[in-house]
Design an enzyme around this catalytic site. Structure first.
Site, PDB file in Angstrom:
ATOM      1  N   SER A 152      44.699  47.076  32.957  1.00 37.15           N
ATOM      2  CA  SER A 152      45.560  46.049  32.481  1.00 37.15           C
ATOM      3  C   SER A 152      44.820  45.208  31.344  1.00 37.15           C
ATOM      4  CB  SER A 152      46.347  44.966  33.432  1.00 37.15           C
ATOM      5  OG  SER A 152      46.782  43.785  32.995  1.00 37.15           O
ATOM      6  N   TYR A 197      44.768  39.145  40.259  1.00 39.45           N
ATOM      7  CA  TYR A 197      45.113  40.410  39.716  1.00 39.45           C
ATOM      8  C   TYR A 197      44.115  40.960  38.524  1.00 39.45           C
ATOM      9  CZ  TYR A 197      47.905  43.538  36.704  1.00 39.45           C
ATOM     10  OH  TYR A 197      48.940  44.571  36.565  1.00 39.45           O
TER      11      TYR A 197
HETATM   12  N1  LIG Z   1      54.461  46.279  33.717  1.00 44.08           N
HETATM   13  C1  LIG Z   1      53.266  45.507  32.906  1.00 44.08           C
HETATM   14  O1  LIG Z   1      53.414  44.926  31.991  1.00 44.08           O
HETATM   15  C2  LIG Z   1      51.773  46.147  33.357  1.00 44.08           C
HETATM   16  C3  LIG Z   1      50.961  45.631  32.333  1.00 44.08           C
HETATM   17  C4  LIG Z   1      49.771  45.896  32.590  1.00 44.08           C
HETATM   18  C5  LIG Z   1      49.101  46.670  33.812  1.00 44.08           C
HETATM   19  N2  LIG Z   1      50.205  47.158  34.802  1.00 44.08           N
HETATM   20  C6  LIG Z   1      49.796  48.000  35.871  1.00 44.08           C
HETATM   21  O2  LIG Z   1      50.930  49.225  35.712  1.00 44.08           O
HETATM   22  C7  LIG Z   1      50.891  49.960  36.842  1.00 44.08           C
HETATM   23  C8  LIG Z   1      52.339  50.213  37.239  1.00 44.08           C
HETATM   24  O3  LIG Z   1      53.103  49.254  37.160  1.00 44.08           O
HETATM   25  P1  LIG Z   1      54.663  49.263  36.760  1.00 44.08           P
HETATM   26  O4  LIG Z   1      54.840  48.199  35.637  1.00 44.08           O
HETATM   27  O5  LIG Z   1      55.138  50.427  36.439  1.00 44.08           O
HETATM   28  O6  LIG Z   1      55.421  48.605  38.105  1.00 44.08           O
HETATM   29  P2  LIG Z   1      56.351  48.955  39.119  1.00 44.08           P
HETATM   30  O7  LIG Z   1      56.413  47.792  39.953  1.00 44.08           O
HETATM   31  O8  LIG Z   1      57.679  49.379  38.258  1.00 44.08           O
HETATM   32  O9  LIG Z   1      55.859  50.271  39.714  1.00 44.08           O
HETATM   33  C9  LIG Z   1      54.582  50.196  40.505  1.00 44.08           C
HETATM   34  C10 LIG Z   1      54.721  51.109  41.720  1.00 44.08           C
HETATM   35  O10 LIG Z   1      53.501  51.189  42.408  1.00 44.08           O
HETATM   36  C11 LIG Z   1      54.074  51.336  43.864  1.00 44.08           C
HETATM   37  N3  LIG Z   1      53.101  50.815  44.698  1.00 44.08           N
HETATM   38  C12 LIG Z   1      52.733  49.511  44.835  1.00 44.08           C
HETATM   39  N4  LIG Z   1      51.985  49.456  45.844  1.00 44.08           N
HETATM   40  C13 LIG Z   1      51.499  50.614  46.371  1.00 44.08           C
HETATM   41  C14 LIG Z   1      50.950  51.085  47.413  1.00 44.08           C
HETATM   42  N5  LIG Z   1      50.146  50.161  48.078  1.00 44.08           N
HETATM   43  N6  LIG Z   1      51.001  52.392  47.567  1.00 44.08           N
HETATM   44  C15 LIG Z   1      51.579  53.110  46.802  1.00 44.08           C
HETATM   45  N7  LIG Z   1      52.401  52.839  46.017  1.00 44.08           N
HETATM   46  C16 LIG Z   1      52.462  51.566  45.680  1.00 44.08           C
HETATM   47  C17 LIG Z   1      55.524  50.600  43.802  1.00 44.08           C
HETATM   48  O11 LIG Z   1      56.308  51.181  45.015  1.00 44.08           O
HETATM   49  C18 LIG Z   1      56.020  51.026  42.583  1.00 44.08           C
HETATM   50  O12 LIG Z   1      56.960  52.125  42.654  1.00 44.08           O
HETATM   51  C19 LIG Z   1      50.657  48.682  38.152  1.00 44.08           C
HETATM   52  O13 LIG Z   1      49.077  49.222  38.357  1.00 44.08           O
HETATM   53  C20 LIG Z   1      50.477  47.464  37.163  1.00 44.08           C
HETATM   54  O14 LIG Z   1      49.375  46.756  37.759  1.00 44.08           O
HETATM   55  C21 LIG Z   1      51.510  46.960  34.518  1.00 44.08           C
END
Ligand SMILES: NC(=O)c1ccc[n+]([C@@H]2O[C@H](COP(=O)([O-])OP(=O)(O)OC[C@H]3O[C@@H](n4cnc5c(N)ncnc54)[C@H](O)[C@@H]3O)[C@@H](O)[C@H]2O)c1
Length: 245
Positions: A138, A151
Site C-alpha cells: 500500500s 495498517y
Molecule cells: N482498496 C485500496 O484502496 C487499497 C489500497 C492499498 C492497498 N490495498 C490492499 O489491497 C489488497 C486487496 O484489497 P481490496 O481493496 O481489494 O479489498 P477487498 O476487501 O475488496 O478484498 C480483500 C479480500 O481479501 C480477503 N481476505 C481478508 N482477510 C483474509 C484472510 N485472513 N484470509 C484470506 N482472505 C482474506 C477478503 O475476504 C477479500 O475478498 C489488500 O491487501 C489491501 O490492504 C487496498
C-alpha cells in the site's frame, strides 16, 4: 490459450473481491492457470465458477490451512510459477483508540499471511523456471496517514519482507510489491461512496481521480510475466501520484 501468462500457474489470495478478483480475471484472460484462495468461501466459489478455475476457502493467517491449500493447488495445477498475495484487512482508527487485537490481526493477515503463503509455496516455486511473487502492499507502506499506525506498519513490514526475500530467493524467484493508492473496492467503499470524501481523496493526487482495480491488475500482470524479467525487490506505487509528495 495464448497470452502473457500462457503456461503459468499462479495462486491468488484475496481472490473473492476487489483487487484479488480483478487480478484473477485479468490473469485468466492472459492464459494463466489459477488457484484462488479467500476466507470468504461464497465469494471465492463465485469467482472460481465465473473463471472456470479452482478455488479454496482459507484464512491466510491459518498456517496449517494455507499449507494444505497450497499442497492441493500444486497437485491440481501440476506445480506453481507464481503467487499474488492480495488478501488484506484495514482498520483506520486513531492510535489512542486502536484495539491491540486489531493490531495483532492486521499483522497476522497482512504480513504473516503473506509469509505463510510464500513459505508453503517455496518448494513448488523453486521448481519453476522463472517464478514470481507479487505482494499487494500500500502507499501506507511508504508514507504516514492519520489513523493507520497498525495498517501502515503491517504494509511497510510486507514491503520489506518482499525486498528481503527478493535478495534471498533470486535469481530463480523474483519478488515485488505493489503499493496502491486509493482504489475503488469494498475496502474503500466508505470513502468513495461519499462524494465529498471521494473528491477530497482525488484532489490529493496528481491524476485527480481514484484508482480502479484494473490499474492494479495491470501492474500485477507486468510483475508476473517476462515483461518485468529484470525487476525484483521493487515497490511499485500505483497511486495516481500520491506517495512521492
Ligand atoms: N482498496 C485500496 O484502496 C487499497 C489500497 C492499498 C492497498 N490495498 C490492499 O489491497 C489488497 C486487496 O484489497 P481490496 O481493496 O481489494 O479489498 P477487498 O476487501 O475488496 O478484498 C480483500 C479480500 O481479501 C480477503 N481476505 C481478508 N482477510 C483474509 C484472510 N485472513 N484470509 C484470506 N482472505 C482474506 C477478503 O475476504 C477479500 O475478498 C489488500 O491487501 C489491501 O490492504 C487496498
Amino acid at each position: 490459450m495464448s497470452g502473457k501468462l500462457s503456461g503459468r500457474r499462479i495462486l491468488v489470495t484475496g481472490a473473492a473481491s476487489g483487487m484479488g478478483a480483478g487480478i484473477a480475471r485479468l490473469f485468466a484472460a492472459e492464459g494463466a492457470a489459477l488457484a484462488l484462495l479467500d476466507r470468504n468461501g461464497e465469494g471465492v466459489a463465485q469467482v472460481a465458477r465465473d473463471l472456470g478455475q479452482p478455488g479454496w476457502t482459507c484464512d491466510v493467517a491459518d498456517r496449517a490451512g494455507v499449507g494444505a491449500v497450497v499442497a492441493q493447488a500444486g497437485d491440481r495445477l501440476g506445480g506453481l510459477d507464481g503467487l499474488v498475495n492480495a488478501a488484506g484487512i484495514l482498520d483506520i482508527t486513531p492510535f489512542v483508540d486502536l484495539d491491540p487485537a486489531s493490531w495483532d490481526r492486521m499483522f497476522a493477515v497482512n504480513v504473516t499471511g503473506a509469509f505463510n503463503v510464500v513459505k508453503a509455496a517455496l518448494p513448488l516455486l523453486a521448481e519453476a523456471q522463472a517464478a514470481t511473487i507479487v505482494n499487494i502492499a500500500s502507499v501506507s507502506a511508504l508514507m504516514p496517514m492519520p489513523g493507520t499506525a497498525g495498517y501502515s506498519a503491517s504494509k511497510a513490514a510486507l514491503a520489506m519482507f518482499t525486498k528481503s526475500i527478493a535478495m534471498d530467493l533470486g535469481p530463480r524467484i523474483r519478488a515485488n510489491s505493489i503499493c496502491p493508492g486509493v482504489i475503488r473496492t469494498e475496502m474503500t467503499r466508505y470513502l468513495w461512496e461519499n462524494p465529498e470524501h471521494s473528491a477530497r481523496a482525488a484532489e490529493r493526487v496528481a491524476l485527480k481521480r481514484l484508482g480502479e482495480v484494473d490499474h492494479v491488475a495491470r501492474a500485477a500482470l507486468f510483475l508476473s510475466c517476462d515483461d518485468s524479467a529484470f525487476t525484483t525487490g521493487t515497490e511499485l506505487p500505483v497511486d495516481g501520484g500520491f506517495s512521492w509528495r
